[in-house]
Structures are given as C-alpha cells and as structure tokens.
Motif scaffolding. Structure first.
Motif, mmCIF file in Angstrom:
data_model
loop_
_atom_site.group_PDB
_atom_site.id
_atom_site.type_symbol
_atom_site.label_atom_id
_atom_site.label_comp_id
_atom_site.label_asym_id
_atom_site.label_seq_id
_atom_site.Cartn_x
_atom_site.Cartn_y
_atom_site.Cartn_z
ATOM 1 N N LYS A 158 0.836 -1.206 0.000
ATOM 2 C CA LYS A 158 0.000 0.000 0.000
ATOM 3 C C LYS A 158 0.867 1.252 0.000
ATOM 4 N N LYS A 160 3.849 1.505 -1.272
ATOM 5 C CA LYS A 160 4.412 1.633 -2.621
ATOM 6 C C LYS A 160 3.402 2.300 -3.561
ATOM 7 N N ARG A 161 2.126 1.943 -3.433
ATOM 8 C CA ARG A 161 1.090 2.584 -4.247
ATOM 9 C C ARG A 161 1.045 4.085 -3.996
ATOM 10 N N LEU A 162 1.116 4.461 -2.721
ATOM 11 C CA LEU A 162 1.078 5.884 -2.376
ATOM 12 C C LEU A 162 2.262 6.622 -2.987
ATOM 13 N N ASP A 164 4.086 5.733 -5.625
ATOM 14 C CA ASP A 164 3.981 5.755 -7.083
ATOM 15 C C ASP A 164 2.918 6.733 -7.573
ATOM 16 N N SER A 165 1.898 6.968 -6.757
ATOM 17 C CA SER A 165 0.825 7.891 -7.154
ATOM 18 C C SER A 165 1.193 9.348 -6.935
ATOM 19 N N GLY A 166 2.309 9.616 -6.251
ATOM 20 C CA GLY A 166 2.704 10.990 -5.954
ATOM 21 C C GLY A 166 2.011 11.579 -4.746
ATOM 22 N N PHE A 167 1.384 10.725 -3.918
ATOM 23 C CA PHE A 167 0.615 11.214 -2.778
ATOM 24 C C PHE A 167 1.438 12.095 -1.846
#
Length: 398
Positions: A158, A160-162, A164-167
């Motif tokens: 999770k 890593k997703r954040l 990669d999304s630029g969060f």
C-alpha cells in the motif's frame, strides 16, 4: 465438423532443495506457507498459459527429524547428504535457510554445482564474503534470488502505491519502529533462539534487521548513502533453550539514522527489549510535503496536506484533540498472499522465463554492507558512508 480441443495444461515440475527447513523460519514461512502452498494449489500460472509446480527435497543433519517432517507433509524426498543432492540434476534450485555462519559454505557448493540459488539473508557474515558469493554466481552464470519478504507485506505494498501515485509530494523523512519484548528465558521461555544473542554464532539485531531495512529503504525511497547507528546490549543475562544461563555477546537493540540518496532522512529503531505500544510490531511513518502515512505489516493510514490539523503548543493546557481521528485508513483494494509465498512465486516465474531478477546476491550484499557499516558506526561513534556496489561485465566491483 468440430475438432476436439486439447484442454490439458502443460505443467513443469521444478525440483527444489530446501536446506534448513527444520528451522523456525525455514519451516513455517518457506516450507509450509510457500513451497507446500504452491504445490498443494497445483502450481502457479505462467504467462504462456502453462503452469509450474514444485517438488521439494528436504536436506538436514538429523535423518529422523527429516523423516518425521516428510511424513507429516507428504514429501517423498529427504536426505542428510547435501553433496549428493547438489550432484543430482533432478533438483534445479538450491534454497538456503541455514544459520548465517553456515550459509556461505553451502552457497559456494551450490554455485559450483550450477544450481539456481534462492537464499535467506544475510547472505554472508561479511561484505567481502557476500561480494565473493555474488561474483562467483555472476561468473558461473547462476541465477540468484535473496529473500526480500517485507516488500511483499500488504502494508508496504500500500505504501508503494502511495509513493507511485505521488501522494506524498516530496518525501522528507521516514521513521520506523520495529520490535517487541523477547523474554530472557529464566521464568518464561524466550521466543527467539539463543544464538541470536551470541555474536560468535552470527547473532545480533543489526545483522538480523539492517539487511531488511536496506532493501525496504532502497526499493521504496532510495539507496542508503550513510548510516549512524548506536547498538546496545540492554539485557546481558539470558537463558538458553535448555535453561542454562549465558551472557549475551551481541546487541539486542539498535538505533539507526540513515541518509538516503536525494536527501531523505530515515531513522529506525530495532529492539528485542521494547514493550509494544503501537498497532503492529513494525510501523513506518512517512512524511512528505503533500501528505503523510503510517503503515505496518497490514494496515495503512494517511493524512493529506489539506486535512492536516493545526496544533498550537501550549503545555499549560490539556490537549483534548483526538489526533488519531484525523487519519484515514486505506482499503485493501487487492488480495494479498503471504509475502514469502508471493516472492517465491515471482522468483519461480523469473526462473522459468529466464528474465532478470533484481533481488539477487548483489542486492543481498548491499544488505550485508549496511549491517557491517552499522556495526562499525556504533563501534567508532561516527557516521559511516557507504560506497556504491555495481556489476561490471559479469563481475562485481566496489
């Protein structure tokens, strides 16, 4: 006329030598939750529509223990003769879950036999030895994989997703807390083996955990460029599995500050002498210009910039604000396998397809490098810079 359709799925059986599967980690995570889970599921799907499954060969020192384990899990093959197993072409992959002191010798034999390697970390007791193993494997053209299990945890996936999304915007810092109370072994048995507390047997929390922190930091935030660490043996008196007293010669806690490429600062506390007051046994708090996150083994919570409260420091008044309520829990949005099993499956697919695999013995050597630098930092009381390790024309350079 309709021609008959062949619906048979081609399945390739891969023989895997499991050396050290009678140990705690080797048994629970690698044998039961990974290799046997893959076998019992009928294997894994490959991109070309075929399947691959695994056939385990247990290797160990005690034949009776191996026989009992094999009978319990319907495993046909076991042996106390590692050399014979390595000489047998039926077994394509050598997997190592031995104690660290025994690992390098076994890996050298497996590389010389031309086996594909999959191993726990640390890969060796010293950086020079870890680099030697990486060099031997590269020169022999042997494919290698090193366990990077924490990258496959639901919480870190999770995270890593954040990222990669630029969060986060620009990531500023990472704070990690890992550990729990390991009982001394006198009035209540310790839940970790006694060798963990003996430096002469390869023990110590830096050798155990800094290789983990290296691949987590490297693959999520950036390579580690320097480390300052303070090691401590908070509890020197412990009792082993037979109830005999011994004096710990390895550290049971380490407090590290890591400078990453790009300027991110990470600080991670690792301790077997801490009582847990957090949601999970490991948590990472990541702060960025646009948002922050707290992730553990499974859970992940976020706080974006536009939902950040504005605290005002006033020690004269009780602060009644519920800061925990300002965080939003992330949904799973996916089905997560056991992290060890997921990496095993990825490695098997890479092996069958003959594709590059990033988490190799050189990656393992970088973990040993950080552990060695952490111990040196604590010993010398200073920050230690890490040189870059690269591959050059099939050999390893420093």
């Amino acid at each position: 006329m309709t021609l008959p359709t062949d619906t048979t799925v081609r399945t390739r059986e891969i023989g895997v030598i499991l050396n050290g599967a009678t140990g705690r980690m080797g048994y629970r995570q690698h044998l039961v939750r990974s290799i046997l889970a893959i076998r019992d599921a009928g294997g894994i799907d490959l991109p070309d529509g075929s399947r691959a499954t695994v056939k385990p060969l247990l290797v160990g020192r005690n034949r009776e223990t191996l026989a009992e384990l094999a009978a319990r899990h319907d495993i046909e093959d076991f042996t106390t003769d590692l050399d014979a197993a390595l000489a047998d072409p039926r077994w394509e992959i050598y997997a190592d879950f031995l104690v660290t002191k025994a690992r390098a010798t076994a890996l050298r034999k497996a590389i010389a036999a031309g086996k594909t390697i999959y191993t726990e970390k640390p890969t060796a007791e010293s950086l020079d030895e870890a680099l030697e193993l990486a060099r031997l494997a590269a020169d022999a053209g042997v494919k290698t994989g090193v366990v990077h299990d924490k990258l496959y945890l639901p919480g870190l996936q999770k995270l890593k997703r954040l990222i990669d999304s630029g969060f986060f915007g620009r990531i500023l810092s990472v704070r990690g807390e890992f550990g729990y109370w390991v009982f001394e072994g006198d009035w209540q048995r310790a839940q970790r083996p006694s060798w963990n507390y003996r430096a002469e047997d390869g023990g110590g929390i830096i050798v155990d955990m800094f290789p983990h922190w290296n691949y987590v930091l490297e693959n999520l935030f950036g390579p580690v460029r320097s480390v300052y660490a303070e090691a401590a043996t908070h509890i020197p008196d412990r009792w082993d599995e037979s109830g005999a007293h011994y004096t710990a010669t390895a550290e049971d806690a380490a407090y590290g500050i890591f400078e990453l490429e790009g300027g991110i600062i990470a600080q991670i506390n690792s301790s077997w002498t801490v009582r847990v007051h957090r949601d999970e046994l490991v948590e990472f708090h990541v702060d960025g210009t646009h948002g922050s996150a707290v992730v553990g083994l499974f859970g992940a919570e976020i706080q974006p910039r536009n939902a950040t409260p504005k605290p005002v420091w006033n020690p004269d008044l009780e602060d009644t604000h519920d800061y925990a309520a300002d965080w939003q829990r992330l949904p799973d949005n996916d089905v997560f396998l056991n992290g060890f099993r997921q990496q095993w499956q990825d490695f098997l697919v890479s092996y069958v397809q003959e594709t590059p695999y990033a988490f190799d013995l050189l990656a393992g050597a970088r973990g040993v490098q950080l552990a060695e630098a952490g111990l040196r930092s604590s010993r010398e009381g200073r920050k230690v810079a890490l040189e870059t390790l690269t591959t050059v024309s099939g050999s390893v350079a420093r």
